[in-house]
Design a protein around this motif. Structure first.
Motif, PDB file in Angstrom:
ATOM      1  N   LEU A  84       0.867  -1.122  -0.056  1.00 47.90           N
ATOM      2  CA  LEU A  84       0.123  -0.049   0.098  1.00 47.90           C
ATOM      3  C   LEU A  84       0.795   1.155  -0.082  1.00 47.90           C
ATOM      4  O   LEU A  84       2.018   1.212   0.574  1.00 47.90           O
ATOM      5  CB  LEU A  84      -0.754  -0.037   1.383  1.00 47.90           C
ATOM      6  CG  LEU A  84      -1.598  -1.223   1.530  1.00 47.90           C
ATOM      7  CD1 LEU A  84      -2.211  -1.130   3.089  1.00 47.90           C
ATOM      8  CD2 LEU A  84      -2.850  -1.532   0.545  1.00 47.90           C
ATOM      9  N   GLY A  85       0.315   2.302  -0.580  1.00 49.83           N
ATOM     10  CA  GLY A  85       0.947   3.499  -0.558  1.00 49.83           C
ATOM     11  C   GLY A  85       0.240   4.723  -0.539  1.00 49.83           C
ATOM     12  O   GLY A  85      -0.791   4.771  -1.088  1.00 49.83           O
ATOM     13  N   MET A  86       0.652   5.971   0.031  1.00 47.08           N
ATOM     14  CA  MET A  86       0.041   7.083  -0.153  1.00 47.08           C
ATOM     15  C   MET A  86       0.943   8.222  -0.700  1.00 47.08           C
ATOM     16  O   MET A  86       1.937   8.426  -0.068  1.00 47.08           O
ATOM     17  CB  MET A  86      -0.454   7.601   1.055  1.00 47.08           C
ATOM     18  CG  MET A  86      -1.854   6.749   1.709  1.00 47.08           C
ATOM     19  SD  MET A  86      -3.084   7.037   0.675  1.00 47.08           S
ATOM     20  CE  MET A  86      -3.868   8.379   1.873  1.00 47.08           C
ATOM     21  N   VAL A  87       0.679   8.738  -1.998  1.00 49.84           N
ATOM     22  CA  VAL A  87       1.460   9.655  -2.538  1.00 49.84           C
ATOM     23  C   VAL A  87       0.926  11.169  -2.535  1.00 49.84           C
ATOM     24  O   VAL A  87      -0.203  11.469  -2.507  1.00 49.84           O
ATOM     25  CB  VAL A  87       1.559   9.565  -4.219  1.00 49.84           C
ATOM     26  CG1 VAL A  87       2.473  10.485  -4.887  1.00 49.84           C
ATOM     27  CG2 VAL A  87       2.053   7.791  -4.560  1.00 49.84           C
ATOM     28  N   PHE A  88       2.003  12.059  -1.897  1.00 48.57           N
ATOM     29  CA  PHE A  88       1.369  13.453  -1.381  1.00 48.57           C
ATOM     30  C   PHE A  88       1.280  14.171  -2.705  1.00 48.57           C
ATOM     31  O   PHE A  88       1.875  13.721  -3.860  1.00 48.57           O
ATOM     32  CB  PHE A  88       2.858  14.106  -0.526  1.00 48.57           C
ATOM     33  CG  PHE A  88       2.319  15.222   0.014  1.00 48.57           C
ATOM     34  CD1 PHE A  88       1.051  15.263   0.908  1.00 48.57           C
ATOM     35  CD2 PHE A  88       2.878  16.468  -0.353  1.00 48.57           C
ATOM     36  CE1 PHE A  88       0.583  16.587   1.230  1.00 48.57           C
ATOM     37  CE2 PHE A  88       2.221  17.696   0.303  1.00 48.57           C
ATOM     38  CZ  PHE A  88       1.277  17.726   1.083  1.00 48.57           C
ATOM     39  N   GLN A  89       0.533  15.222  -2.792  1.00 49.83           N
ATOM     40  CA  GLN A  89       0.112  16.017  -3.982  1.00 49.83           C
ATOM     41  C   GLN A  89       1.061  16.578  -4.782  1.00 49.83           C
ATOM     42  O   GLN A  89       0.980  16.556  -5.620  1.00 49.83           O
ATOM     43  CB  GLN A  89      -1.106  16.928  -3.426  1.00 49.83           C
ATOM     44  CG  GLN A  89      -0.537  17.975  -2.598  1.00 49.83           C
ATOM     45  CD  GLN A  89      -1.792  18.917  -2.091  1.00 49.83           C
ATOM     46  OE1 GLN A  89      -2.855  18.773  -2.696  1.00 49.83           O
ATOM     47  NE2 GLN A  89      -1.302  19.892  -1.252  1.00 49.83           N
ATOM     48  N   ASP A  90       2.254  16.742  -4.098  1.00 51.60           N
ATOM     49  CA  ASP A  90       3.392  17.652  -4.781  1.00 51.60           C
ATOM     50  C   ASP A  90       4.146  16.605  -5.638  1.00 51.60           C
ATOM     51  O   ASP A  90       5.409  17.024  -6.042  1.00 51.60           O
ATOM     52  CB  ASP A  90       3.859  18.589  -3.985  1.00 51.60           C
ATOM     53  CG  ASP A  90       4.822  18.082  -2.725  1.00 51.60           C
ATOM     54  OD1 ASP A  90       4.663  16.888  -2.813  1.00 51.60           O
ATOM     55  OD2 ASP A  90       5.049  18.854  -1.945  1.00 51.60           O
ATOM     56  N   GLY A  91       3.917  15.289  -5.249  1.00 52.23           N
ATOM     57  CA  GLY A  91       4.890  14.161  -5.590  1.00 52.23           C
ATOM     58  C   GLY A  91       6.344  13.988  -5.012  1.00 52.23           C
ATOM     59  O   GLY A  91       7.110  13.333  -5.534  1.00 52.23           O
ATOM     60  N   THR A  92       6.571  14.826  -4.093  1.00 55.91           N
ATOM     61  CA  THR A  92       7.953  14.565  -3.434  1.00 55.91           C
ATOM     62  C   THR A  92       8.080  13.453  -2.352  1.00 55.91           C
ATOM     63  O   THR A  92       9.233  13.250  -2.103  1.00 55.91           O
ATOM     64  CB  THR A  92       8.288  15.998  -2.826  1.00 55.91           C
ATOM     65  OG1 THR A  92       7.583  16.142  -1.772  1.00 55.91           O
ATOM     66  CG2 THR A  92       8.142  17.139  -3.696  1.00 55.91           C
TER      67      THR A  92
END
Length: 385
Positions: free
Chosen positions: A278-286
């Motif tokens: 599972l993963g959660m990517v932050f909106q700015d992609g960093t």
């Protein structure tokens, strides 16, 4: 895959010294630069996609093939210039077999390492009309064949043969020769070569491991940072993956719409491959928070291989601990809540038996000093929001 004649069966593996390994890398670079010059390319054009020590024992051969595409022979149209009775077909790319596994390869080379102890094994360029050997290159120590990787250079190898007059094991041995045992024995029949394939894109270039390193060490990614690990007594990976997926899907718009994007990896094989579940990517992609479900632990990490040069943004850092505390709350609920409480727990219709829980952590006391969830909270820079 390797055939029976290429596996090195019966040959003992010996660990090379650092000096020998450096020499191999030196020859690898010399072969690469020589291939560039032979093809008339600018220095630095060719990048090594794959390096292999090729061994062929008696019977070992290679059918005509290209290195970046499948091929077939198609009829020439009537009246085509150059057509003769001996050549009515021409080689072409065969797309009916699906995608070739190495379409990015642009050239290849084969450097022979030995020329004695075997017969045959010649490299050959095939006729473009039918794939039969056309031009052959006799193996010789230090001799190298260089060619582009497409169907314009169909190539193969003729079978390796036992050399004439070579003694088989046990031949010529008499009684009372114990002191000289091993002397005069013939080396194994094999053709050795340094085979290399080349690409143009630096992203496709193979990684050269450090001498003495293990595969596990080489697979370490500098952009993946472990955050904490939660040891478990038992885990139902499929059910826990589903429960956490639903929980994280509901947090994608926290604290604002589109703050996070959920990513998942279906199937129990995900963790076994070394990937994330599972993963959660932050909106700015960093940055991305990753969760890996193992049989003995839950791993949580931070990935920073985004557009910010391997560094997470300040905005990501401020929200990371909030989401992690929330994740720990959910794991606490799954592991501890609605369970048997004291002597009357058996009568609680909402109680969950331990064997039915999705996860049970390695701890002597819920919330105690050895509780993995509490220890993980202590590593985070902020408490629950």
């Amino acid at each position: 895959t390797h055939g029976r004649t290429e596996r090195g069966e019966g040959v003992a593996a010996v660990r090379a010294s650092g000096e020998q390994y450096d020499r191999l890398l030196e020859w690898r670079e010399r072969a690469r630069s020589s291939a560039e010059r032979a093809l008339g390319l600018c220095p630095g054009t060719l990048r090594v996609d794959f390096t292999a020590i090729s061994q062929k024992t008696p019977g070992g051969s290679h059918r005509p093939h290209a290195d970046n595409a499948y091929h077939k022979f198609v009829p020439l149209p009537p009246g085509t210039s150059g057509e003769s009775s001996a050549s009515s077909t021409v080689v072409a790319i065969d797309t009916s077999r699906g995608d070739h596994p190495f379409p990015n390869r642009i050239a290849a080379s084969i450097l022979y390492l030995n020329d004695d102890g075997y017969d045959g094994g010649e490299f050959y360029f095939a006729r473009p009309s039918d794939g039969a050997p056309d031009v052959t290159v006799r193996p010789g120590a230090g001799r190298m064949a260089v060619f582009t990787a497409g169907v314009e250079n169909l190539h193969g190898a003729l079978p390796v043969r036992e050399p004439q007059g070579k003694k088989r094991e046990g031949e010529g041995e008499g009684e009372g020769e114990g002191e000289g045992e091993g002397e005069g024995e013939c080396p194994p029949t094999r053709r050795l070569a340094l085979a290399m394939w080349y690409v143009a894109d630096a992203e496709d270039e193979e990684t050269v491991p450090k001498y003495g390193s293990t595969p596990e060490e080489e697979e370490e990614d500098p952009n993946i940072h472990p955050l904490f690990e939660l040891p478990v007594k038992s885990i139902k990976r499929g059910g826990l993956r589903l429960a956490l997926s639903l929980h994280l899907l509901g947090r994608q718009n926290t604290p604002s719409r589109g703050s996070w994007k959920f990513v998942g990896n279906d199937g129990d094989a995900a963790a076994g491959r070394g990937g994330i579940d599972l993963g959660m990517v932050f909106q700015d992609g960093t940055g991305m928070i990753s969760v890996r479900l193992r049989d003995d632990a839950i791993e949580v990490g931070r990935h920073t291989d985004g557009p910010n040069g391997g560094r997470a943004s300040l905005r990501y850092a401020l929200q990371e601990s909030v989401l992690l505390h929330d994740l720990l709350d959910e794991l606490y609920s799954l592991a501890y809540e609605n369970g048997d409480e004291g002597e009357g727990g058996d009568g609680d219709k909402d109680s969950i038996r331990d064997e039915d829980r999705l996860v049970i952590f390695e701890t002597s006391e819920r919330g105690g000093d050895d509780d993995p969830i509490e220890r993980a909270r202590m590593t985070l820079p902020a408490r629950r929001a």
